[in-house]
Design a protein around this motif. Sequence first.
Motif: not given
Length: 269
Positions: A231-236, A7-14, A24-32
């Motif tokens: 600037v968009t960053v997702v960390v998983c 599973r992913l413990r994910a978070a994002a910042c945009s 114009q950046d988009a992101a999503f986070t979920a455990p899967w």
Amino acid sequence: MTEPRARLRAAACSDIGPHRATNQDAAFTAPWGAAVADGVGGGPAGDLASAAFIHRLAAGRLDGLEPVQLADTVRSANWDLRAHVERDPSLSGMATTFTGLFASRDGGLLLAHTGDSRAYRLRDGHLVQQSRDDSLVQALVDQGLVSMADAASHPRRNIITASLSGAERDAATVTTHDALPGDRWLLCSDGLTDYVPDEEIRVLMVQNRDAAATAEACVSLALLAGSRDNVTVVVCDVVDTLAADWSAPAATTFHGAAAERFMEGLESA
């Protein structure tokens, strides 16, 4: 369907950044799974393209799929962009990049990618890019015409050779990866990587234990470095559901343009 252990413990910042009128950046986070998309510059409605694609993709709950199934789901989400253009021809030409990480059926991970948003994996302190840029400069590097050292500052580094626009030929490259608890993945738009060297990203990834704090630190560094883009960053963080510190999964969350568009239906569902 067998529940994958990884599973992913994910978070994002945009962040829109100080030089752009829209994000114009988009992101999503979920455990899967998690993903980032960057609306292609120079075209119409890049924010709509990235947000529509991310929402359509996340609605499919890509949990425990095989590579072919993931590729088909990406293709279906891409068709949603075509539907927008058919309803409003002025949107013709809108497109987005896409990089996503998802739990696979066999307990590993699937990486789907098109364009120049990137995916990196931090393992044992080593940060290695796992995606390959679909860009003119990368093609020049592959041909030996441009060195890796010069690629980062090449004046045509933002010209991409693949994206998602609703066209029949559009596709994402899907690769398989093992899911080792303790691994940390980073998905990001080029607003980070065009301005911050990989080594500086690695240091932040190592120093910050919390995924959300890491994502925020990476975005802050890009802005401090003078990024002229969103600037968009997702960390998983890869975790094991059998581990003692595993907690109940968080809900799917949206960021950037995806947090500003198409949320009404989700909130009332």
